[in-house]
Design a protein around this motif. Structure first.
Motif, PDB file in Angstrom:
ATOM      1  N   VAL A  79       0.839  -1.203   0.000  1.00 16.72           N
ATOM      2  CA  VAL A  79       0.000   0.000   0.000  1.00 16.72           C
ATOM      3  C   VAL A  79       0.872   1.250   0.000  1.00 16.72           C
ATOM      4  O   VAL A  79       0.601   2.208  -0.736  1.00 16.72           O
ATOM      5  CB  VAL A  79      -0.971   0.006   1.201  1.00 16.72           C
ATOM      6  CG1 VAL A  79      -1.734   1.319   1.280  1.00 16.72           C
ATOM      7  CG2 VAL A  79      -1.931  -1.176   1.113  1.00 16.72           C
ATOM      8  N   TYR A  91      -9.416   3.002  -3.664  1.00 15.84           N
ATOM      9  CA  TYR A  91      -9.408   1.546  -3.599  1.00 15.84           C
ATOM     10  C   TYR A  91      -9.378   0.943  -5.005  1.00 15.84           C
ATOM     11  O   TYR A  91      -8.632   0.004  -5.279  1.00 15.84           O
ATOM     12  CB  TYR A  91     -10.627   1.043  -2.817  1.00 15.84           C
ATOM     13  CG  TYR A  91     -10.687  -0.460  -2.750  1.00 15.84           C
ATOM     14  CD1 TYR A  91      -9.861  -1.162  -1.887  1.00 15.84           C
ATOM     15  CD2 TYR A  91     -11.551  -1.178  -3.573  1.00 15.84           C
ATOM     16  CE1 TYR A  91      -9.893  -2.550  -1.839  1.00 15.84           C
ATOM     17  CE2 TYR A  91     -11.585  -2.561  -3.536  1.00 15.84           C
ATOM     18  CZ  TYR A  91     -10.751  -3.234  -2.664  1.00 15.84           C
ATOM     19  OH  TYR A  91     -10.777  -4.606  -2.621  1.00 15.84           O
ATOM     20  N   SER A  95      -6.443  -1.392  -6.575  1.00 17.09           N
ATOM     21  CA  SER A  95      -6.734  -2.701  -7.139  1.00 17.09           C
ATOM     22  C   SER A  95      -6.121  -2.847  -8.530  1.00 17.09           C
ATOM     23  O   SER A  95      -5.474  -3.854  -8.840  1.00 17.09           O
ATOM     24  CB  SER A  95      -8.250  -2.924  -7.188  1.00 17.09           C
ATOM     25  OG  SER A  95      -8.538  -4.202  -7.669  1.00 17.09           O
ATOM     26  N   ALA A 107      -6.257  -6.485  -3.871  1.00 16.00           N
ATOM     27  CA  ALA A 107      -6.777  -5.397  -3.037  1.00 16.00           C
ATOM     28  C   ALA A 107      -7.746  -5.963  -1.997  1.00 16.00           C
ATOM     29  O   ALA A 107      -7.803  -5.479  -0.862  1.00 16.00           O
ATOM     30  CB  ALA A 107      -7.455  -4.340  -3.906  1.00 16.00           C
ATOM     31  N   ASN A 108      -8.505  -6.993  -2.381  1.00 15.92           N
ATOM     32  CA  ASN A 108      -9.422  -7.616  -1.422  1.00 15.92           C
ATOM     33  C   ASN A 108      -8.677  -8.223  -0.246  1.00 15.92           C
ATOM     34  O   ASN A 108      -9.141  -8.146   0.892  1.00 15.92           O
ATOM     35  CB  ASN A 108     -10.267  -8.696  -2.099  1.00 15.92           C
ATOM     36  CG  ASN A 108     -11.408  -8.111  -2.888  1.00 15.92           C
ATOM     37  OD1 ASN A 108     -11.833  -6.994  -2.651  1.00 15.92           O
ATOM     38  ND2 ASN A 108     -11.898  -8.871  -3.834  1.00 15.92           N
ATOM     39  N   ARG A 111      -7.788  -5.290   1.969  1.00 11.98           N
ATOM     40  CA  ARG A 111      -8.959  -4.738   2.661  1.00 11.98           C
ATOM     41  C   ARG A 111      -9.511  -5.719   3.694  1.00 11.98           C
ATOM     42  O   ARG A 111      -9.890  -5.326   4.789  1.00 11.98           O
ATOM     43  CB  ARG A 111     -10.046  -4.336   1.669  1.00 11.98           C
ATOM     44  CG  ARG A 111     -11.182  -3.570   2.353  1.00 11.98           C
ATOM     45  CD  ARG A 111     -12.184  -3.043   1.384  1.00 11.98           C
ATOM     46  NE  ARG A 111     -12.723  -4.128   0.592  1.00 11.98           N
ATOM     47  CZ  ARG A 111     -13.486  -3.954  -0.479  1.00 11.98           C
ATOM     48  NH1 ARG A 111     -13.776  -2.747  -0.892  1.00 11.98           N
ATOM     49  NH2 ARG A 111     -13.959  -4.978  -1.135  1.00 11.98           N
ATOM     50  N   ASN A 112      -9.550  -7.004   3.357  1.00  7.62           N
ATOM     51  CA  ASN A 112     -10.050  -7.992   4.315  1.00  7.62           C
ATOM     52  C   ASN A 112      -9.177  -8.071   5.561  1.00  7.62           C
ATOM     53  O   ASN A 112      -9.665  -8.352   6.645  1.00  7.62           O
ATOM     54  CB  ASN A 112     -10.159  -9.371   3.665  1.00  7.62           C
ATOM     55  CG  ASN A 112     -11.271  -9.441   2.654  1.00  7.62           C
ATOM     56  OD1 ASN A 112     -12.174  -8.608   2.632  1.00  7.62           O
ATOM     57  ND2 ASN A 112     -11.198 -10.430   1.786  1.00  7.62           N
ATOM     58  N   THR A 116     -11.456  -2.058   6.313  1.00  6.06           N
ATOM     59  CA  THR A 116     -12.025  -1.080   5.385  1.00  6.06           C
ATOM     60  C   THR A 116     -10.898  -0.369   4.653  1.00  6.06           C
ATOM     61  O   THR A 116      -9.738  -0.394   5.092  1.00  6.06           O
ATOM     62  CB  THR A 116     -12.855  -0.001   6.112  1.00  6.06           C
ATOM     63  OG1 THR A 116     -11.974   0.759   6.966  1.00  6.06           O
ATOM     64  CG2 THR A 116     -13.984  -0.606   6.937  1.00  6.06           C
ATOM     65  N   TRP A 117     -11.229   0.282   3.552  1.00  9.94           N
ATOM     66  CA  TRP A 117     -10.241   1.067   2.818  1.00  9.94           C
ATOM     67  C   TRP A 117      -9.701   2.182   3.700  1.00  9.94           C
ATOM     68  O   TRP A 117      -8.502   2.456   3.714  1.00  9.94           O
ATOM     69  CB  TRP A 117     -10.869   1.601   1.535  1.00  9.94           C
ATOM     70  CG  TRP A 117     -10.022   2.583   0.778  1.00  9.94           C
ATOM     71  CD1 TRP A 117     -10.369   3.855   0.440  1.00  9.94           C
ATOM     72  CD2 TRP A 117      -8.710   2.376   0.243  1.00  9.94           C
ATOM     73  NE1 TRP A 117      -9.350   4.452  -0.263  1.00  9.94           N
ATOM     74  CE2 TRP A 117      -8.314   3.566  -0.395  1.00  9.94           C
ATOM     75  CE3 TRP A 117      -7.816   1.316   0.261  1.00  9.94           C
ATOM     76  CZ2 TRP A 117      -7.070   3.727  -1.016  1.00  9.94           C
ATOM     77  CZ3 TRP A 117      -6.578   1.465  -0.363  1.00  9.94           C
ATOM     78  CH2 TRP A 117      -6.221   2.660  -0.988  1.00  9.94           C
ATOM     79  N   THR A 118     -10.567   2.808   4.488  1.00 13.31           N
ATOM     80  CA  THR A 118     -10.116   3.868   5.397  1.00 13.31           C
ATOM     81  C   THR A 118      -9.108   3.319   6.405  1.00 13.31           C
ATOM     82  O   THR A 118      -8.081   3.953   6.675  1.00 13.31           O
ATOM     83  CB  THR A 118     -11.324   4.492   6.133  1.00 13.31           C
ATOM     84  OG1 THR A 118     -12.221   5.034   5.151  1.00 13.31           O
ATOM     85  CG2 THR A 118     -10.898   5.585   7.096  1.00 13.31           C
ATOM     86  N   VAL A 120      -7.164   0.781   5.962  1.00 14.27           N
ATOM     87  CA  VAL A 120      -5.932   0.499   5.210  1.00 14.27           C
ATOM     88  C   VAL A 120      -5.102   1.769   5.113  1.00 14.27           C
ATOM     89  O   VAL A 120      -3.897   1.770   5.404  1.00 14.27           O
ATOM     90  CB  VAL A 120      -6.258  -0.046   3.796  1.00 14.27           C
ATOM     91  CG1 VAL A 120      -5.003  -0.116   2.936  1.00 14.27           C
ATOM     92  CG2 VAL A 120      -6.937  -1.405   3.871  1.00 14.27           C
TER      93      VAL A 120
END
Length: 131
Positions: A79, A91, A95, A107-108, A111-112, A116-118, A120
């Motif tokens: 990232v 996001y 990806s 990207a999943n 994020r997982n 959340t993207w925030t 991350v």
């Protein structure tokens, strides 16, 4: 149908030719009329493996085993590299960027791991050791 009856039916089906190790599919194809379905047994027991273990029946191995390929720090490194390369992070753009990188996580996956993207972004921008 009580637990003893379920266990007995699992043992009966497992004893059939081709029944060991016992799979969900084989059980459902050979269970007695009126016996619980594999899905219902799983609901009651928590998992097929647990149900078979309780009945003393060998079950098939899990189709897959998962292991974490990247540590949290590895993911943050990806990232951070992305953030250094893109002045308008999103996001979707992360990806796309990851798909262009050899041997990169998805990207999943990132994020997982963080939720959340925030989350991350917050973790990636935090000083080292504070994420």
């Amino acid at each position: 149908m009580g637990e003893q009856a379920v266990d007995a039916e699992l043992r009966r089906v497992a004893a059939l030719t081709g029944g060991a190790p016992l799979s969900v599919k084989f059980y459902d194809e050979h269970r007695a009329e009126g016996a619980l379905t594999a899905a219902r047994i799983i609901q009651r027991s928590g998992s097929w493996r647990e149900a078979c273990a309780a009945a003393g029946v060998e079950t098939n191995k899990a189709a897959r085993t998962y292991r974490r390929r990247w540590s949290r720090e590895d993911l943050l490194g990806w990232v951070r590299d992305y953030l250094a390369a893109d002045g308008q992070p999103s996001y979707g753009r992360l990806s796309a960027w990851l798909r262009e990188q050899p041997d990169a996580p998805s990207a999943n996956t990132i994020r997982n791991t963080f939720g959340t993207w925030t989350a991350v972004l917050e973790a990636a921008m935090a000083p080292a050791g504070e994420e």
